[in-house]
Design an enzyme around this catalytic site. Structure first.
Site, PDB file in Angstrom:
ATOM      1  N   ASP A 101     -61.785  36.608 -58.020  1.00  0.00           N
ATOM      2  CA  ASP A 101     -61.557  37.788 -58.853  1.00  0.00           C
ATOM      3  C   ASP A 101     -62.855  38.303 -59.462  1.00  0.00           C
ATOM      4  O   ASP A 101     -63.071  39.516 -59.586  1.00  0.00           O
ATOM      5  CB  ASP A 101     -60.565  37.462 -59.966  1.00  0.00           C
ATOM      6  CG  ASP A 101     -59.153  37.233 -59.434  1.00  0.00           C
ATOM      7  OD1 ASP A 101     -58.873  37.696 -58.313  1.00  0.00           O
ATOM      8  OD2 ASP A 101     -58.358  36.594 -60.130  1.00  0.00           O
ATOM      9  N   LYS A 179     -41.167  36.552 -30.513  1.00  0.00           N
ATOM     10  CA  LYS A 179     -40.939  38.005 -30.592  1.00  0.00           C
ATOM     11  C   LYS A 179     -40.750  38.369 -32.064  1.00  0.00           C
ATOM     12  O   LYS A 179     -39.712  38.112 -32.659  1.00  0.00           O
ATOM     13  CB  LYS A 179     -39.716  38.414 -29.779  1.00  0.00           C
ATOM     14  CG  LYS A 179     -39.488  39.923 -29.764  1.00  0.00           C
ATOM     15  CD  LYS A 179     -38.276  40.296 -28.935  1.00  0.00           C
ATOM     16  CE  LYS A 179     -38.070  41.801 -28.945  1.00  0.00           C
ATOM     17  NZ  LYS A 179     -37.815  42.329 -30.298  1.00  0.00           N
TER      18      LYS A 179
END
Length: 728
Positions: A101, A179
């Site tokens: 951060d 898939k």
């Protein structure tokens, strides 16, 4: 790892290491300008040190010259991208969230102080950009073909036979992939930098979603490696992880909004937003699985393509596998069926691809499907699924309802991702807990419900569900009325306000076109509406700021609100959303008192003297009008120009004592509008034929009620006769 900066930095005295770093960075920037080869190795070492163990004891930005700022910004971008890759792709973070951060915040501050340093591939660009008026159409670098899908093993065997027949002496190895049930996209990199992304669209032309794609942290804005193609087009699948989908739906349900039906719809909907700030921070990810086009030679096999994608820093699923026989394919299919519930993303089958790219060329394509690949789909999940979470939904009248968030399941052709538990008593009776497998039914073929828990011996169950003691949205205290939990924060709660706005605008209430769930949600979220009276203070430019609203659509909504300034008393009472006051009670109250002023002065005792108005309704109505905030809002509505019409006098209700039933579709009325017309003139409208029925009004396809009416001697009239009766 959170990617929004959470640590506020203050300028610090530079440490020896910090001063050394800045001096080296300045030298790095200068030597790049001079292209001094003898400095290159030293510069790369500095960058690598900064990547692996960045120093966050930064020099005051005001004390940096342009070269120092440029050098530090370059190092920060390199370092942040490196740690993004470790965290999101490798799942192996090397620095703490706090340090990350600080790096991101420092880069933001540098770019704010020196705007010329901001680049399109900077990590700071993931937070979202200015909204666009529409998504532009773009042509793909190569067709994004769809796969032929099957549920049959014989179709897989035919693919193998075709490949072996065409192979001659070439290999017939295959690559097996899960898939993904997500959104297929094309992503383009120019000189290793992200340039553009687009939806699949019709396979040849898609929609430009570049701004939204840039917010997805698993998509690298810069590729890794030294030898990169000048231009690269790859295909991937944007999806929403299941834990993120559950969190997002939990937020939506608790705030009174409808949840997404399934992760695919959620991902697709977010990717097509006009305002990327609405996408930033949402739980989205991407896997890559194909090179569509590239400058230079491509690998000669699909397995090598997948390896190359990984080397470039593009995320590839670890579930990919090679095979050479149907037996291996069948084993892989069976394995993924078993792992389906344990994965953090939705898959609905496996993809079988010929590995050899030259053999693919020989096999060719059909109109839209490659002859060298096939999707072998799983049998759809039906009826049973997992409870991912149990959350509490806030209704517009303050009633709290427990809702089970489910792993999406197909029930009668409809994807179900949530089911009501009605109330705490019902949830306890069925003993539904997080992690349970449950059987789902659609009550009345519409509302999904949990029929029962499916016992799984030997598995430890979660904790028993308990209703919260406070509203999950506004923390207001909750009281209990019978089986239900209710709170009285009223319009102070954003979730309740969203529901009240939608109810106020509904056709049976104030009938405000274009004011649906999405608009109501944005009006509350953006602080534009804090109570119902604020609706009439909205300006056109306020509405143009909403996601999905341009000048024309904002103008329509503004005009619809301003045009909705008159209503008959019973409709207005219903629009206010007073607890327990539906259509019928609103008409009773309006018919009894005639005007809003007289009703507002009535106390509980007076209200309870009205037939069919019990203590609960009387208390809710009297308390609503006694509330100071509610009275203030009603005064503001009056000042905004709202006119509430009086109800007809009781002695002018010609249909009093007459009972109507409706069957079939009417042309000039909705069913609720027809009932309203009857009840406004003193009549009753019921749903079933009985000995008390006077008229059956027949619309299109009336059904069996006509036979019932004829058997009981009830008058059957068509819509024209009904309208003439109303006119008389």
């Amino acid at each position: 790892m959170p990617k929004q900066p959470s640590v506020e930095l203050t300028p610090a005295r530079p440490s020896m290491a910090g001063r050394k770093l800045h001096n080296e960075q300045a030298r790095y920037a200068c030597c790049f300008a001079l292209q001094a080869d003898f400095y290159r190795d030293a510069i790369l070492n500095i960058l690598m040190d900064f990547k692996k163990n960045p120093d966050t004891d930064f020099k005051n930005i005001d004390d940096l010259n342009e070269d120092e700022a440029a050098g530090e910004a370059a190092a920060l971008r390199e370092g942040i991208n490196y740690h993004d890759h470790l965290y999101y792709v490798k799942d192996a973070p090397r620095i703490s969230d706090a340090k990350y951060d600080k790096l991101l915040k420092r880069l933001e501050d540098l770019e704010d102080a020196h705007p010329k340093l901001k680049t399109d591939d900077s990590p700071t660009q993931r937070v979202g950009a200015e909204p666009v008026s529409e998504l532009e159409k773009v042509e793909h670098s190569a067709p994004l073909l769809s796969l032929q899908a099957t549920l049959e093993a014989d179709a897989v065997k035919r693919l193998l036979d075709r490949a072996r027949e065409a192979a001659d002496s070439r290999s017939t190895d295959l690559v097996l992939e899960p898939k993904f049930d997500g959104l297929s996209v094309e992503v383009i990199y120019r000189e290793g930098k992200f340039e553009r992304g687009a939806t699949r669209g019709n396979g040849r032309v898609g929609e430009d979603i570049s701004r939204n794609l840039k917010t997805v942290h698993t998509l690298p804005l810069s590729l890794q490696g030294d030898e990169l193609p000048d231009r690269l087009a790859v295909r991937g699948e944007v999806y929403m992880p299941l834990d993120g989908f559950t969190r997002l739906n939990k937020q939506r349900v608790e705030s009174g909004r409808n949840p997404f039906a399934n992760p695919r719809n959620a991902a697709a909907g977010l990717m097509r937003q006009y305002e990327s700030r609405n996408v930033a921070g949402k739980p989205l990810a991407i896997f890559f699985y194909e090179i569509l086009a590239a400058d230079g030679d491509l690998p000669d096999s699909h397995e090598k393509v997948l390896r190359q994608l990984r080397d470039w820093g593009l995320r590839v699923t670890p579930l990919n596998k090679t095979a050479s026989s149907f037996k291996e394919i069948e084993k892989y299919h069976r394995k993924l069926v078993g792992r389906r519930d344990d994965l953090d993303y939705e898959i609905d089958g496996i993809v079988i691809k010929v590995d050899d790219r030259e053999l693919r060329e020989t096999l060719g394509t059909r109109d839209r499907n490659p002859r060298w690949a096939l999707a072998w789909k799983f049998e759809p999940r039906e009826e049973s699924t997992l409870v991912e979470d149990i959350v509490v939904q806030v209704g517009r009248t303050g009633i709290l309802t427990p809702v089970a968030l489910l792993q999406p399941v197909d029930v009668g052709g409809v994807t179900v991702s949530r089911a009501t538990l009605h109330n705490e008593r019902e949830a306890r009776r069925k003993d539904i807990r997080i992690g349970d497998r449950v059987k789902i039914i659609r009550a009345g073929d519409v509302i999904p419900e949990i029929a029962e828990r499916i016992k799984r011996p030997g598995r430890k169950r979660g904790d028993r569900f308990e209703m919260p003691g406070q509203c999950p949205v506004c923390d207001a205290a909750i009281t209990r009325e019978g089986a239900y939990h209710i709170y009285s924060a009223g319009l102070a709660c954003p979730a309740q306000l969203r529901g009240r706005i939608r109810h106020f605008a509904s056709r049976e209430a104030m009938d405000i076109d274009h004011l649906g769930e999405d608009a109501a949600d944005q009006l509350v979220t953006r602080g534009l509406v804090e109570n119902l009276a604020d609706l009439y203070q909205l300006k056109k430019n306020d509405l143009e700021s909403l996601e999905g609203y341009a000048e024309k659509s904002a103008g329509k909504l503004h005009d619809a609100i301003q045009d909705a300034k008159s209503a008959r008393l019973d409709r207005f009472l219903y629009a206010l959303g007073i607890a327990h006051v539906g259509h019928r009670v609103a008409r009773q109250l309006a018919g009894e008192f005639g005007t809003l002023d007289r009703l507002m002065k009535a106390d509980r005792e007076r209200l309870q003297k009205i037939p069919d108005i019990g203590a609960e309704i009387a208390a809710a109505t009297a308390d609503f009008f006694a509330d100071k905030d509610n009275r203030r809002i009603l005064q503001r509505l009056h000042r905004a120009g709202l006119e509430i019409g009086e109800m007809p006098a009781r002695d002018s209700q010609p249909l009093k004592g007459k009972t109507f039933v409706f069957s079939g579709a009417l042309h000039d009325f909705t069913r609720s509008e027809a009932r309203e017309q009857v009840e406004a003139l003193g009549g009753r409208a019921t749903s079933s034929i009985s000995g008390e029925t006077d008229y059956l009004v027949l619309g299109d396809s009336p059904g069996s009620k006509r036979d019932e009416a004829e058997e009981q001697g009830v008058d059957c009239i068509d819509e024209d006769a009904f309208k003439r009766l109303l006119e008389r």
